[in-house]
Write a protein that holds these residues in place. Structure first.
Motif, PDB file in Angstrom:
ATOM      1  N   GLN A 166       1.078  -1.226   0.573  1.00 20.30           N
ATOM      2  CA  GLN A 166       0.013   0.533  -0.121  1.00 20.30           C
ATOM      3  C   GLN A 166       0.992   0.957   0.028  1.00 20.30           C
ATOM      4  O   GLN A 166       2.300   0.950   0.647  1.00 20.30           O
ATOM      5  CB  GLN A 166      -1.250  -0.236   1.492  1.00 20.30           C
ATOM      6  N   GLU A 167       0.581   2.353  -0.412  1.00 24.71           N
ATOM      7  CA  GLU A 167       1.457   3.283  -0.066  1.00 24.71           C
ATOM      8  C   GLU A 167       1.533   3.622   0.714  1.00 24.71           C
ATOM      9  O   GLU A 167       3.062   4.558   0.592  1.00 24.71           O
ATOM     10  CB  GLU A 167       0.261   4.928  -1.281  1.00 24.71           C
ATOM     11  N   ASP A 168       1.331   4.158   1.802  1.00 25.13           N
ATOM     12  CA  ASP A 168       2.261   4.399   2.963  1.00 25.13           C
ATOM     13  C   ASP A 168       3.275   3.287   3.888  1.00 25.13           C
ATOM     14  O   ASP A 168       3.443   3.108   4.663  1.00 25.13           O
ATOM     15  CB  ASP A 168       0.934   5.244   4.201  1.00 25.13           C
ATOM     16  N   GLU A 169       2.435   2.016   2.791  1.00 27.08           N
ATOM     17  CA  GLU A 169       3.725   0.926   3.086  1.00 27.08           C
ATOM     18  C   GLU A 169       5.215   0.185   2.909  1.00 27.08           C
ATOM     19  O   GLU A 169       6.031  -0.450   3.302  1.00 27.08           O
ATOM     20  CB  GLU A 169       2.993   0.149   3.343  1.00 27.08           C
ATOM     21  N   PHE A 170       5.356   1.740   2.382  1.00 28.91           N
ATOM     22  CA  PHE A 170       7.252   1.762   1.708  1.00 28.91           C
ATOM     23  C   PHE A 170       7.534   3.129   1.847  1.00 28.91           C
ATOM     24  O   PHE A 170       7.020   4.845   1.677  1.00 28.91           O
ATOM     25  CB  PHE A 170       6.860   1.739  -0.008  1.00 28.91           C
ATOM     26  N   VAL A 171       8.754   3.434   2.492  1.00 34.96           N
ATOM     27  CA  VAL A 171       9.100   4.509   2.955  1.00 34.96           C
ATOM     28  C   VAL A 171      10.768   4.326   2.432  1.00 34.96           C
ATOM     29  O   VAL A 171      11.432   3.656   2.960  1.00 34.96           O
ATOM     30  CB  VAL A 171       9.634   4.573   4.618  1.00 34.96           C
ATOM     31  N   GLU A 172      10.648   4.958   1.454  1.00 36.27           N
ATOM     32  CA  GLU A 172      12.416   5.082   0.701  1.00 36.27           C
ATOM     33  C   GLU A 172      13.318   6.226   1.353  1.00 36.27           C
ATOM     34  O   GLU A 172      13.018   7.139   1.229  1.00 36.27           O
ATOM     35  CB  GLU A 172      12.286   5.721  -0.883  1.00 36.27           C
ATOM     36  N   ILE A 173      14.515   5.256   2.045  1.00 37.32           N
ATOM     37  CA  ILE A 173      15.206   5.776   2.680  1.00 37.32           C
ATOM     38  C   ILE A 173      16.676   6.519   2.221  1.00 37.32           C
ATOM     39  O   ILE A 173      17.371   5.202   1.948  1.00 37.32           O
ATOM     40  CB  ILE A 173      15.256   5.377   3.999  1.00 37.32           C
ATOM     41  N   TYR A 174      17.006   7.594   1.460  1.00 35.90           N
ATOM     42  CA  TYR A 174      18.191   7.495   0.403  1.00 35.90           C
ATOM     43  C   TYR A 174      19.410   8.094   1.424  1.00 35.90           C
ATOM     44  O   TYR A 174      19.444   9.065   2.537  1.00 35.90           O
ATOM     45  CB  TYR A 174      18.355   8.918  -0.543  1.00 35.90           C
ATOM     46  N   VAL A 175      20.138   7.026   1.850  1.00 35.47           N
ATOM     47  CA  VAL A 175      21.768   7.556   2.602  1.00 35.47           C
ATOM     48  C   VAL A 175      22.318   8.079   2.000  1.00 35.47           C
ATOM     49  O   VAL A 175      23.362   7.383   0.613  1.00 35.47           O
ATOM     50  CB  VAL A 175      21.740   5.975   3.312  1.00 35.47           C
ATOM     51  N   ARG A 176      22.298   9.129   1.712  1.00 32.18           N
ATOM     52  CA  ARG A 176      22.930  10.085   1.001  1.00 32.18           C
ATOM     53  C   ARG A 176      24.689  10.383   1.783  1.00 32.18           C
ATOM     54  O   ARG A 176      24.532  10.784   2.525  1.00 32.18           O
ATOM     55  CB  ARG A 176      22.655  11.242   0.854  1.00 32.18           C
ATOM     56  N   CYS A 177      25.501   9.863   0.719  1.00 32.04           N
ATOM     57  CA  CYS A 177      26.726   9.986   1.324  1.00 32.04           C
ATOM     58  C   CYS A 177      27.314  10.522  -0.297  1.00 32.04           C
ATOM     59  O   CYS A 177      27.205   9.760  -1.509  1.00 32.04           O
ATOM     60  CB  CYS A 177      27.262   8.999   1.526  1.00 32.04           C
ATOM     61  N   SER A 178      28.640  10.762  -0.483  1.00 31.97           N
ATOM     62  CA  SER A 178      29.217  11.405  -1.364  1.00 31.97           C
ATOM     63  C   SER A 178      30.269  10.264  -1.682  1.00 31.97           C
ATOM     64  O   SER A 178      29.860   9.622  -1.053  1.00 31.97           O
ATOM     65  CB  SER A 178      30.292  12.159  -1.261  1.00 31.97           C
ATOM     66  N   LEU A 179      30.675   9.926  -3.401  1.00 35.52           N
ATOM     67  CA  LEU A 179      31.278   9.059  -3.650  1.00 35.52           C
ATOM     68  C   LEU A 179      33.128   9.089  -2.905  1.00 35.52           C
ATOM     69  O   LEU A 179      33.269   8.013  -2.787  1.00 35.52           O
ATOM     70  CB  LEU A 179      31.204   8.750  -5.048  1.00 35.52           C
ATOM     71  N   GLU A 180      33.315  10.308  -2.278  1.00 38.64           N
ATOM     72  CA  GLU A 180      33.840  10.140  -2.247  1.00 38.64           C
ATOM     73  C   GLU A 180      34.560  10.008  -1.144  1.00 38.64           C
ATOM     74  O   GLU A 180      35.265   9.457  -0.104  1.00 38.64           O
ATOM     75  CB  GLU A 180      34.853  11.993  -2.072  1.00 38.64           C
ATOM     76  N   ALA A 181      33.692  10.268   0.243  1.00 37.80           N
ATOM     77  CA  ALA A 181      33.082   9.648   1.381  1.00 37.80           C
ATOM     78  C   ALA A 181      33.169   7.835   1.177  1.00 37.80           C
ATOM     79  O   ALA A 181      34.345   7.397   2.457  1.00 37.80           O
ATOM     80  CB  ALA A 181      32.558  10.646   2.085  1.00 37.80           C
TER      81      ALA A 181
END
Length: 202
Positions: free
Chosen positions: A123-138
């Protein structure tokens, strides 16, 4: 294959998802951690689950490396195998949601199409996309498994961020900047988000 599958019918369970959620006193959902290798997906997923466990909530972590030891053993890292890897995880995660759990999935999942396909399973509210953002360099500086070094020397092919693309989420529910904040701060950010969106009890 069609001849074999057309006679298969979904069998409803005696206990419904809503009943499991009521007993658990929290909503069930997929927290889909995506990001480059070394961004901290598994670290954050496990840190979050530990916090949930301490509060008596029901959750489980599906980790990319762990799943490849069993369920997805034998799959490679070419585009088609990566897609199949995520497809299987999506189906398993869907079952966890039905079981009333919060499932934290830590996978690079580089292709937006594959992530969206999993989103469409629940269902629409059952998926939470969490983008763990980190630079390629790091990520390369961290390189906890030494994979970037091997990818740069050509020992590993189809490596996300080096010889294979990563499609950043365009509209994730949550962005966590793991190269800017501590693990504790990132977990606090996620807990606040889940509370505000009523996934967790006050």
């Amino acid at each position: 294959m069609k001849q074999e599958t057309k006679h298969i019918v979904w069998h409803d369970t005696a206990v419904q998802k809503q009943e499991r959620q009521q007993r658990n006193q929290h909503k069930s959902c997929i927290l889909w951690f995506t990001g480059l290798s070394g961004a901290g997906k598994s670290t954050l997923a496990n840190a979050l689950e530990h916090r949930l466990f301490e509060r008596g909530l029901n959750s489980y972590v599906l980790d990319g490396d762990n799943v490849r030891h069993g369920l997805n053993k034998g799959l490679g890292f070419g585009e088609e195998d990566r897609k199949e890897n995520i497809r299987r995880i999506g189906e398993v995660a869907k079952l966890f949601v039905d079981a009333g759990l919060i499932v934290c999935t830590a996978f690079i999942s580089p292709f937006a199409e594959d992530r969206n396909r999993v989103r469409a399973l629940v269902q629409e509210d059952e998926f939470v996309e969490i983008y763990v953002r980190c630079s390629l360099e790091a990520c390369e500086d961290r390189d906890p498994k030494g994979l970037y070094k091997k990818a740069r020397t050509g020992e590993i092919s189809n490596f996300t961020g080096i010889s294979s693309p990563y499609e950043e989420p365009l509209q994730p529910e949550l962005v966590v900047d793991s190269d800017q904040h501590s693990i504790e701060a990132c977990v606090n950010q996620m807990i606040t988000f889940l509370r505000e969106r009523n996934y967790l009890p006050d």
